[in-house]
Enzyme design. Structure first.
Site, PDB file in Angstrom:
ATOM      1  N   GLU A   1       1.965  -9.253  11.846  1.00 27.83           N
ATOM      2  CA  GLU A   1       1.748  -8.912  10.434  1.00 27.83           C
ATOM      3  C   GLU A   1       3.075  -8.572   9.745  1.00 27.83           C
ATOM      4  O   GLU A   1       3.342  -8.998   8.630  1.00 27.83           O
ATOM      5  CB  GLU A   1       0.784  -7.717  10.370  1.00 27.83           C
ATOM      6  CG  GLU A   1       0.359  -7.316   8.975  1.00 27.83           C
ATOM      7  CD  GLU A   1      -0.623  -6.156   8.980  1.00 27.83           C
ATOM      8  OE1 GLU A   1      -0.902  -5.597  10.067  1.00 27.83           O
ATOM      9  OE2 GLU A   1      -1.123  -5.796   7.894  1.00 27.83           O
TER      10      GLU A   1
ATOM     11  N   ASP B   1       0.760  -1.240   0.000  1.00 26.88           N
ATOM     12  CA  ASP B   1       0.000   0.000   0.000  1.00 26.88           C
ATOM     13  C   ASP B   1       0.800   1.306   0.000  1.00 26.88           C
ATOM     14  O   ASP B   1       0.695   2.121  -0.896  1.00 26.88           O
ATOM     15  CB  ASP B   1      -0.937   0.025   1.210  1.00 26.88           C
ATOM     16  CG  ASP B   1      -1.835  -1.200   1.286  1.00 26.88           C
ATOM     17  OD1 ASP B   1      -1.701  -2.114   0.454  1.00 26.88           O
ATOM     18  OD2 ASP B   1      -2.691  -1.239   2.182  1.00 26.88           O
TER      19      ASP B   1
HETATM   20  C1  DGY Z   1      -5.948  -1.836   4.349  1.00 29.30           C
HETATM   21  O1  DGY Z   1      -7.103  -1.533   4.666  1.00 29.30           O
HETATM   22  O2  DGY Z   1      -4.954  -1.426   4.972  1.00 29.30           O
HETATM   23  C2  DGY Z   1      -5.725  -2.767   3.254  1.00 29.30           C
HETATM   24  O3  DGY Z   1      -4.370  -2.982   3.030  1.00 29.30           O
HETATM   25  C3  DGY Z   1      -6.437  -2.420   2.003  1.00 29.30           C
HETATM   26  O4  DGY Z   1      -6.562  -3.565   1.254  1.00 29.30           O
END
Ligand code: DGY
Length: 434
Positions: free
Chosen positions: A401, A172
């Site tokens: 994570e 992201d």
């Molecule tokens: C989030 O909401 O952080 C996700 O990575 C989007 O898919």
């Protein structure tokens, strides 16, 4: 370098418990609080973990993911089975018009590689028979999803596919997208709607500025009814992401093997043509230093930093021996500065932030793909070291994570499904390599 095979054996029981705990009836949530639905590439990796102790459950994971597939072939980034108040932006924001509700964007296409893994790890006759049946049903859906990438996201047939939203990369807030996002305008202000920071320390998550930009992209695509061509043409963000491009190449190779296995000759020819085109086209993503980087296709500008995605040319099988040597040297240089590999960003980058999501931390699934690539190019010792580092991080800090590459501290969500899956898969890789 030889690591003891039994060193992290105890992680396996805990990994299986986490996968069972996060099972919501044939699909797995990445974790219970931060991500309470089914995520696309998470599920593909999770299926690989299940494959090692419950093959039927592994196939179910992929089947439930493809319940969200759109008629145009796209497999969405999230399938909103069920309901949760814990996540923003939920189904009411996306308004995809699909049942089950989904997002309107995709994610790195790992499913074909997962299906190949499920087929190849089926051992008993019953598991092999099951794999045969399940694969036959899944194959046309996988093919349609790859065709969607190669057609809807490569309108000119260049061999390079575009992502229209940073979330489609799965990485992201990587610095790969800093330039493209800086060159677009935020038209919404949604910081007050965010829920991620109620579950995770804000310093480990993307910024508000990032959220305003990415939610602008959601609103603009939604206003166009999620119609592929219109969104593609209008999007303020259009990037050839090194990660997606190289993961798709590997998945195309795996899909070709599946087509051959099934005797699907017409499909095999189509996939081979995608592979030929994409293998040639990725050369355009190489900088003067020979490293593959992401490219802002809307503004014609290459990304500046080297991220962990650059190593995936080994996983995709598009590196030559010189590039493989160079990446091995680069890996070692990065490792000299850190206790644990592989960080998501080059440690010398001005954007380096060892705790913030994709701007430094180590991610187990990326480590798996990088290690697979090194192993395929004959660097078994690096692959082994990466598996060992990843299992060491989990042993030290739990099934988190992502992880701080300097201290090994666990970051982001806890009891994470794909981290559990990778512990099982990496343990198997270590035993197989020994
Ligand atoms: C989030 O909401 O952080 C996700 O990575 C989007 O898919």
């Amino acid at each position: 370098m030889i690591f003891s095979q039994n060193e992290h054996a105890w992680l396996e029981d805990e990994a299986r418990v986490i996968l069972r705990q996060n099972d919501r009836g044939g699909y797995t949530v990445p974790n219970n609080s931060v991500y309470p639905y089914q995520w696309n590439w998470d599920s593909a990796f999770v299926a690989m973990g299940f494959a090692l102790f419950d093959p039927a459950r592994a196939w179910a994971e992929l089947e439930r993911l493809f319940e969200g597939q759109w008629p145009n072939g796209m497999v969405p980034s999230i399938v909103f089975h069920g309901h949760s108040d814990a996540y923003y932006p939920g189904p009411e924001v996306w308004q995809s018009g699909h049942m089950p509700p989904t997002t309107g964007i995709s994610q790195p296409p790992v499913a074909a590689s997962a299906a190949a893994f499920l087929l190849n790890t089926a051992r008993s006759e019953a598991d092999q028979a099951l794999a045969g049946i399940k694969l036959k049903m899944l194959f046309p859906k996988l093919l349609a999803s790859h065709r969607w990438w190669h057609e809807a996201r490569d309108l000119q047939g260049s061999g390079l596919v575009a992502i229209l939203h940073p979330w489609e990369s799965g990485r992201d807030n990587s610095p790969d997208f800093d330039g493209p996002l800086a060159r677009m305008e935020a038209r919404v202000s949604i910081a007050h709607l965010r829920k991620d920071r109620t579950h995770v320390n804000a310093a480990e998550r993307p910024t508000d500025e990032f959220y305003n930009k990415v939610m602008t992209l959601v609103e603009e695509a939604k206003a166009l009814g999620w119609r592929d061509q219109e969104v593609f043409a209008a999007s303020q963000f259009r990037v050839v992401d090194a990660g997606v491009q190289l993961i798709l190449l590997k998945a195309d190779r795996d899909l070709l093997a599946l087509a051959t296995h099934l005797g699907e000759h017409t499909a095999a020819a189509e996939i081979a043509s995608w592979l030929a085109r994409a293998s040639a086209a990725v050369e355009k993503l190489r900088g003067a230093d020979g490293i593959i980087r992401s490219f802002d296709a809307r503004h014609g500008m290459a990304a500046h930093d080297i991220t962990s995605a650059s190593f995936l040319s080994l996983y995709a099988g598009v590196a030559d021996a010189n590039e493989a040597e160079m990446l091995a040297r680069l890996y070692r240089t990065w490792k000299e500065a850190l206790r644990f590999g592989v960080p998501s960003l080059e440690p010398s980058s001005s954007a380096w932030d060892k705790a913030r999501y994709w701007r430094g931390p180590v991610w187990p699934v990326v480590n798996f793909m990088i290690a697979q690539g090194f192993a395929a190019y004959g660097f078994a010792n690096i692959a082994e070291e990466i598996y060992h580092d990843t299992l060491g991080l989990i042993a030290q800090s739990g099934f988190r994570e992502y992880f701080d590459p300097e201290t090994g501290e666990g970051l982001g969500g806890r009891d994470f499904s794909w981290t559990a899956a990778m512990a099982l898969v990496m343990r198997r890789e270590i035993s197989a390599g020994a």
